[in-house]
Design a protein around this motif. Structure first.
Motif, short mmCIF file in Angstrom:
data_model
loop_
_atom_site.label_atom_id
_atom_site.label_comp_id
_atom_site.label_asym_id
_atom_site.label_seq_id
_atom_site.Cartn_x
_atom_site.Cartn_y
_atom_site.Cartn_z
N ALA A 101 64.11 73.30 35.16
CA ALA A 101 64.82 73.24 33.88
C ALA A 101 63.87 72.88 32.74
O ALA A 101 63.94 73.46 31.64
N ASP A 102 62.98 71.93 32.98
CA ASP A 102 62.02 71.53 31.95
C ASP A 102 61.11 72.70 31.57
O ASP A 102 60.82 72.93 30.38
N GLU A 103 60.65 73.45 32.57
CA GLU A 103 59.80 74.61 32.30
C GLU A 103 60.57 75.67 31.52
O GLU A 103 60.06 76.25 30.55
N PHE A 104 61.80 75.93 31.95
CA PHE A 104 62.65 76.90 31.28
C PHE A 104 62.94 76.46 29.84
O PHE A 104 62.87 77.26 28.90
N HIS A 105 63.21 75.19 29.66
CA HIS A 105 63.53 74.69 28.33
C HIS A 105 62.32 74.70 27.41
O HIS A 105 62.47 74.84 26.18
N GLY A 106 61.13 74.58 27.97
CA GLY A 106 59.93 74.73 27.15
C GLY A 106 59.84 76.14 26.58
O GLY A 106 59.49 76.34 25.42
N THR A 134 75.73 72.54 36.43
CA THR A 134 76.08 72.62 35.01
C THR A 134 75.06 73.53 34.31
O THR A 134 73.96 73.75 34.83
N PRO A 135 75.40 74.07 33.14
CA PRO A 135 74.50 75.03 32.48
C PRO A 135 73.20 74.42 31.99
O PRO A 135 73.09 73.21 31.78
N ASP A 136 72.21 75.30 31.80
CA ASP A 136 70.95 74.91 31.16
C ASP A 136 70.53 76.03 30.22
O ASP A 136 71.28 76.96 29.98
N GLY A 137 69.33 75.91 29.69
CA GLY A 137 68.83 76.93 28.79
C GLY A 137 69.50 76.94 27.43
O GLY A 137 69.38 77.90 26.67
N GLY A 138 70.23 75.87 27.11
CA GLY A 138 70.91 75.79 25.82
C GLY A 138 72.22 76.55 25.77
O GLY A 138 72.79 76.72 24.68
N LEU A 139 72.76 76.97 26.92
CA LEU A 139 73.97 77.78 26.91
C LEU A 139 75.16 77.03 26.33
O LEU A 139 76.02 77.64 25.66
N THR A 140 75.23 75.72 26.54
CA THR A 140 76.35 74.95 25.98
C THR A 140 76.18 74.73 24.48
O THR A 140 77.10 74.24 23.81
N TRP A 141 75.02 75.08 23.94
CA TRP A 141 74.78 74.99 22.49
C TRP A 141 74.99 76.33 21.81
O TRP A 141 75.63 76.43 20.76
N THR A 142 74.45 77.41 22.42
CA THR A 142 74.53 78.72 21.80
C THR A 142 75.91 79.38 21.95
O THR A 142 76.44 79.97 21.01
N LEU A 143 76.49 79.28 23.16
CA LEU A 143 77.72 80.02 23.42
C LEU A 143 78.87 79.62 22.48
O LEU A 143 79.55 80.51 21.94
N PRO A 144 79.13 78.33 22.24
CA PRO A 144 80.20 77.99 21.30
C PRO A 144 79.94 78.52 19.89
O PRO A 144 80.88 78.83 19.16
N ARG A 145 78.68 78.62 19.51
CA ARG A 145 78.34 79.12 18.18
C ARG A 145 78.54 80.63 18.07
O ARG A 145 78.70 81.16 16.98
N ILE A 146 78.50 81.32 19.19
CA ILE A 146 78.69 82.76 19.19
C ILE A 146 80.15 83.14 19.34
O ILE A 146 80.67 83.98 18.60
N VAL A 147 80.84 82.51 20.29
CA VAL A 147 82.22 82.95 20.61
C VAL A 147 83.28 81.94 20.19
O VAL A 147 84.47 82.24 20.29
N GLY A 148 82.87 80.77 19.73
CA GLY A 148 83.82 79.72 19.39
C GLY A 148 83.97 78.73 20.53
O GLY A 148 83.76 79.06 21.70
N SER A 149 84.35 77.51 20.19
CA SER A 149 84.41 76.43 21.18
C SER A 149 85.43 76.69 22.29
O SER A 149 85.13 76.52 23.47
N ALA A 150 86.63 77.11 21.92
CA ALA A 150 87.68 77.31 22.93
C ALA A 150 87.30 78.43 23.89
O ALA A 150 87.47 78.29 25.11
N ARG A 151 86.80 79.54 23.37
CA ARG A 151 86.44 80.65 24.25
C ARG A 151 85.24 80.28 25.11
O ARG A 151 85.15 80.69 26.28
N ALA A 152 84.31 79.51 24.57
CA ALA A 152 83.16 79.07 25.35
C ALA A 152 83.60 78.22 26.54
O ALA A 152 83.08 78.38 27.66
#
Length: 262
Positions: free
Chosen positions: A87-92, A144-162
Protein backbone atom coordinates in the motif's frame (compact mmCIF):
# COMPACT_ATOMS: atom_id res chain seq x y z
CA UNK A 1 15.90 13.67 -16.69
CA UNK A 2 17.96 14.10 -19.85
CA UNK A 3 19.44 10.63 -19.44
CA UNK A 4 15.99 9.03 -19.25
CA UNK A 5 15.91 5.48 -20.53
CA UNK A 6 12.85 3.40 -21.26
CA UNK A 7 12.33 0.38 -19.01
CA UNK A 8 9.96 -2.53 -19.14
CA UNK A 9 7.38 -0.43 -17.33
CA UNK A 10 8.05 3.14 -18.41
CA UNK A 11 8.78 4.80 -21.75
CA UNK A 12 8.80 8.33 -23.10
CA UNK A 13 7.70 8.70 -26.72
CA UNK A 14 6.55 11.86 -28.52
CA UNK A 15 6.18 13.72 -25.25
CA UNK A 16 4.02 11.00 -23.68
CA UNK A 17 5.19 9.29 -20.49
CA UNK A 18 3.65 5.82 -20.72
CA UNK A 19 3.48 3.72 -17.55
CA UNK A 20 2.50 0.04 -17.58
CA UNK A 21 0.54 -0.51 -14.37
CA UNK A 22 -0.10 -4.25 -14.85
CA UNK A 23 1.21 -7.12 -16.97
CA UNK A 24 0.22 -10.73 -17.58
CA UNK A 25 2.39 -11.72 -14.63
CA UNK A 26 0.32 -12.72 -11.59
CA UNK A 27 -2.95 -12.38 -13.49
CA UNK A 28 -2.59 -8.72 -14.47
CA UNK A 29 -2.34 -7.66 -10.83
CA UNK A 30 -0.76 -4.33 -9.93
CA UNK A 31 2.84 -4.26 -11.14
CA UNK A 32 5.44 -3.58 -8.45
CA UNK A 33 7.98 -2.63 -11.12
CA UNK A 34 5.44 -0.31 -12.70
CA UNK A 35 4.85 1.41 -9.39
CA UNK A 36 8.55 1.80 -8.55
CA UNK A 37 9.73 2.84 -12.00
CA UNK A 38 6.63 4.92 -12.57
CA UNK A 39 7.06 6.78 -9.28
CA UNK A 40 10.66 7.61 -10.12
CA UNK A 41 9.68 8.91 -13.56
CA UNK A 42 6.78 10.93 -12.14
CA UNK A 43 9.04 12.53 -9.54
CA UNK A 44 11.43 13.54 -12.32
CA UNK A 45 8.52 14.96 -14.30
CA UNK A 46 7.15 16.85 -11.30
CA UNK A 47 10.53 18.42 -10.53
CA UNK A 48 11.13 19.46 -14.13
CA UNK A 49 14.02 17.08 -14.69
CA UNK A 50 11.92 15.14 -17.22
CA UNK A 51 9.87 16.88 -19.90
CA UNK A 52 6.57 15.29 -20.95
CA UNK A 53 3.23 16.74 -21.98
CA UNK A 54 0.99 13.84 -20.95
CA UNK A 55 0.95 10.70 -18.82
CA UNK A 56 -0.58 7.52 -20.22
CA UNK A 57 -1.55 4.67 -17.88
CA UNK A 58 -2.02 1.28 -19.51
CA UNK A 59 -1.95 -2.45 -18.87
CA UNK A 60 -0.07 -4.82 -21.14
CA UNK A 61 -2.11 -7.93 -20.41
CA UNK A 62 -5.75 -8.94 -20.74
CA UNK A 63 -6.85 -6.27 -18.25
CA UNK A 64 -5.96 -2.70 -17.38
CA UNK A 65 -5.32 -3.84 -13.80
CA UNK A 66 -7.13 -6.58 -11.86
CA UNK A 67 -6.05 -5.28 -8.44
CA UNK A 68 -3.45 -6.42 -5.95
CA UNK A 69 -1.68 -9.77 -6.07
CA UNK A 70 -3.89 -11.73 -3.67
CA UNK A 71 -1.78 -14.89 -3.94
CA UNK A 72 1.23 -12.89 -2.75
CA UNK A 73 -0.85 -11.58 0.15
CA UNK A 74 -1.75 -15.16 1.12
CA UNK A 75 1.87 -16.33 1.00
CA UNK A 76 3.34 -13.54 3.12
CA UNK A 77 4.56 -14.56 6.62
CA UNK A 78 3.14 -11.33 8.05
CA UNK A 79 0.20 -10.44 5.85
CA UNK A 80 -0.50 -7.13 7.55
CA UNK A 81 3.06 -5.87 7.15
CA UNK A 82 3.28 -7.13 3.57
CA UNK A 83 0.03 -5.43 2.56
CA UNK A 84 1.11 -2.23 4.32
CA UNK A 85 4.35 -2.22 2.34
CA UNK A 86 2.46 -2.76 -0.92
CA UNK A 87 0.00 0.00 0.00
CA UNK A 88 2.82 2.41 0.84
CA UNK A 89 4.50 1.73 -2.51
CA UNK A 90 1.20 2.11 -4.35
CA UNK A 91 0.39 5.31 -2.49
CA UNK A 92 3.78 6.76 -3.38
CA UNK A 93 2.85 6.27 -7.02
CA UNK A 94 -0.65 7.69 -6.54
CA UNK A 95 0.72 10.76 -4.75
CA UNK A 96 3.23 11.42 -7.53
CA UNK A 97 0.51 10.92 -10.13
CA UNK A 98 -1.86 13.30 -8.34
CA UNK A 99 0.89 15.92 -8.17
CA UNK A 100 1.44 15.82 -11.93
CA UNK A 101 0.38 19.02 -13.66
CA UNK A 102 0.01 17.50 -17.15
CA UNK A 103 -3.05 15.54 -18.34
CA UNK A 104 -3.36 11.90 -17.27
CA UNK A 105 -4.98 9.51 -19.74
CA UNK A 106 -5.94 5.90 -18.91
CA UNK A 107 -6.43 3.15 -21.51
CA UNK A 108 -8.93 0.97 -19.62
CA UNK A 109 -9.42 -2.39 -21.30
CA UNK A 110 -10.91 -5.42 -19.59
CA UNK A 111 -11.10 -5.21 -15.82
CA UNK A 112 -10.15 -2.25 -13.65
CA UNK A 113 -10.62 -3.77 -10.21
CA UNK A 114 -9.32 -2.79 -6.80
CA UNK A 115 -6.12 -0.81 -7.34
CA UNK A 116 -7.02 -0.64 -11.02
CA UNK A 117 -10.27 1.15 -10.26
CA UNK A 118 -8.38 3.50 -7.94
CA UNK A 119 -6.04 4.43 -10.79
CA UNK A 120 -8.92 5.07 -13.17
CA UNK A 121 -10.33 7.53 -10.64
CA UNK A 122 -7.04 9.46 -10.64
CA UNK A 123 -6.98 9.91 -14.42
CA UNK A 124 -8.20 13.04 -16.17
CA UNK A 125 -9.54 11.16 -19.18
CA UNK A 126 -10.29 7.42 -19.11
CA UNK A 127 -10.93 5.61 -22.39
CA UNK A 128 -12.88 2.34 -22.14
CA UNK A 129 -14.64 -0.13 -24.40
CA UNK A 130 -17.80 -2.21 -24.36
CA UNK A 131 -15.96 -4.97 -22.51
CA UNK A 132 -14.54 -2.70 -19.80
CA UNK A 133 -15.70 -3.39 -16.25
CA UNK A 134 -14.91 -1.67 -12.96
CA UNK A 135 -15.19 -3.13 -9.48
CA UNK A 136 -13.87 -2.09 -6.04
CA UNK A 137 -13.12 -5.77 -5.24
CA UNK A 138 -11.89 -5.02 -1.71
CA UNK A 139 -14.90 -6.41 0.22
CA UNK A 140 -14.58 -9.69 -1.65
CA UNK A 141 -11.33 -10.44 0.17
CA UNK A 142 -12.28 -8.71 3.41
CA UNK A 143 -10.10 -5.65 2.77
CA UNK A 144 -10.79 -1.92 2.89
CA UNK A 145 -9.95 0.29 -0.13
CA UNK A 146 -6.60 1.89 -0.88
CA UNK A 147 -5.12 4.06 -3.60
CA UNK A 148 -7.30 6.99 -2.55
CA UNK A 149 -10.51 5.34 -3.74
CA UNK A 150 -12.46 6.54 -0.69
CA UNK A 151 -11.31 10.08 -1.54
CA UNK A 152 -11.79 10.16 -5.32
CA UNK A 153 -14.96 8.09 -5.73
CA UNK A 154 -17.27 10.31 -3.61
CA UNK A 155 -15.99 13.34 -5.53
CA UNK A 156 -16.84 11.70 -8.85
CA UNK A 157 -20.17 9.99 -8.15
CA UNK A 158 -21.32 11.61 -4.90
CA UNK A 159 -21.13 10.35 -1.33
CA UNK A 160 -24.29 8.22 -1.31
CA UNK A 161 -23.51 6.46 -4.58
CA UNK A 162 -19.90 5.91 -3.50
CA UNK A 163 -21.10 4.15 -0.34
CA UNK A 164 -23.40 1.97 -2.42
CA UNK A 165 -20.64 1.01 -4.86
CA UNK A 166 -17.99 0.34 -2.23
CA UNK A 167 -20.11 -1.50 0.33
CA UNK A 168 -21.91 -3.63 -2.27
CA UNK A 169 -18.69 -4.27 -4.22
CA UNK A 170 -20.64 -3.31 -7.33
CA UNK A 171 -19.57 -4.42 -10.78
CA UNK A 172 -19.99 -1.46 -13.13
CA UNK A 173 -20.25 -2.12 -16.84
CA UNK A 174 -18.83 0.38 -19.29
CA UNK A 175 -22.09 2.21 -19.97
CA UNK A 176 -22.76 2.70 -16.25
CA UNK A 177 -19.16 3.81 -15.71
CA UNK A 178 -19.54 6.48 -18.40
CA UNK A 179 -22.87 7.63 -16.98
CA UNK A 180 -21.31 8.02 -13.53
CA UNK A 181 -18.25 9.83 -14.89
CA UNK A 182 -15.70 7.12 -14.07
CA UNK A 183 -14.98 6.56 -17.77
CA UNK A 184 -14.85 9.53 -20.12
CA UNK A 185 -15.83 7.79 -23.35
CA UNK A 186 -16.18 4.42 -25.03
CA UNK A 187 -14.60 3.11 -28.21
CA UNK A 188 -14.44 -0.34 -29.74
CA UNK A 189 -12.47 -2.66 -27.46
CA UNK A 190 -9.78 -3.34 -30.04
CA UNK A 191 -8.86 0.33 -30.42
CA UNK A 192 -8.82 1.41 -26.76
CA UNK A 193 -5.01 1.46 -26.69
CA UNK A 194 -4.59 3.29 -29.98
CA UNK A 195 -7.28 5.85 -29.17
CA UNK A 196 -5.77 6.53 -25.73
CA UNK A 197 -2.32 6.91 -27.28
CA UNK A 198 -3.71 9.24 -29.96
CA UNK A 199 -5.33 11.40 -27.29
CA UNK A 200 -2.17 11.40 -25.17
CA UNK A 201 -0.07 12.57 -28.13
CA UNK A 202 -2.64 15.30 -28.83
CA UNK A 203 -2.33 16.52 -25.24
CA UNK A 204 1.46 16.34 -25.42
CA UNK A 205 1.49 18.54 -28.54
CA UNK A 206 -1.05 20.99 -27.12
CA UNK A 207 -0.90 24.07 -24.87
CA UNK A 208 0.79 22.46 -21.87
CA UNK A 209 0.74 25.58 -19.69
CA UNK A 210 -3.01 25.97 -20.30
CA UNK A 211 -3.61 22.37 -19.23
CA UNK A 212 -1.46 22.90 -16.16
CA UNK A 213 -3.35 26.05 -15.22
CA UNK A 214 -6.75 24.41 -15.71
CA UNK A 215 -5.78 21.40 -13.57
CA UNK A 216 -4.49 23.70 -10.82
CA UNK A 217 -7.73 25.67 -10.82
CA UNK A 218 -9.88 22.55 -10.77
CA UNK A 219 -7.93 21.02 -7.89
CA UNK A 220 -7.98 24.20 -5.81
CA UNK A 221 -11.69 24.77 -6.43
CA UNK A 222 -12.58 22.03 -3.95
CA UNK A 223 -11.55 24.19 -1.00
CA UNK A 224 -12.39 27.68 -2.31
CA UNK A 225 -15.50 29.84 -2.28
CA UNK A 226 -16.91 31.01 -5.61
CA UNK A 227 -15.50 34.49 -5.01
CA UNK A 228 -12.05 33.07 -4.32
CA UNK A 229 -12.23 30.87 -7.41
CA UNK A 230 -13.29 33.78 -9.63
CA UNK A 231 -10.29 35.79 -8.45
CA UNK A 232 -7.97 32.84 -9.03
CA UNK A 233 -9.38 32.39 -12.54
CA UNK A 234 -8.88 36.09 -13.31
CA UNK A 235 -5.25 35.96 -12.18
CA UNK A 236 -4.63 32.75 -14.12
CA UNK A 237 -6.16 33.88 -17.41
CA UNK A 238 -4.29 37.20 -17.27
CA UNK A 239 -1.01 35.36 -16.75
CA UNK A 240 -1.88 33.03 -19.64
CA UNK A 241 -2.61 35.98 -21.93
CA UNK A 242 0.86 37.38 -21.33
CA UNK A 243 2.62 34.01 -21.59
CA UNK A 244 4.11 32.56 -24.78
CA UNK A 245 1.43 29.88 -25.09
CA UNK A 246 -1.42 32.34 -24.76
CA UNK A 247 0.20 34.81 -27.14
CA UNK A 248 0.71 32.11 -29.76
CA UNK A 249 -2.87 30.87 -29.36
CA UNK A 250 -4.40 34.33 -29.80
CA UNK A 251 -2.09 35.29 -32.67
CA UNK A 252 -2.83 32.02 -34.47
CA UNK A 253 -6.58 32.56 -34.07
CA UNK A 254 -6.39 36.10 -35.49
CA UNK A 255 -4.11 35.00 -38.32
CA UNK A 256 -6.37 32.03 -39.07
CA UNK A 257 -3.64 29.42 -38.76
CA UNK A 258 -2.96 26.39 -36.61
CA UNK A 259 -1.16 27.36 -33.38
CA UNK A 260 2.32 26.00 -32.75
CA UNK A 261 2.60 25.24 -29.03
CA UNK A 262 5.90 23.39 -29.29
Amino acid sequence: MSNFESTGSVELVDGVLKIIVATEAAGTSLSGAGMREGTAALHSLNTGELQAGCILLAGSGANFCAGGNVRAFAGAPDRGQYVRDVADEFHGFVSALAAATVPVVAAVHGWAAGAGMSLVCHSDVAIGGRGTKLRPAYPGIGFTPDGGLTWTLPRIVGSARARDILLNDSILNSEEAVRLGLLSRLVEDEIIATEAERLARTFAAGPTSAYQGAKALLFASETRTLAEQLEAEAVSIAEAANGPTGREGVDAFVEKRRPDFS
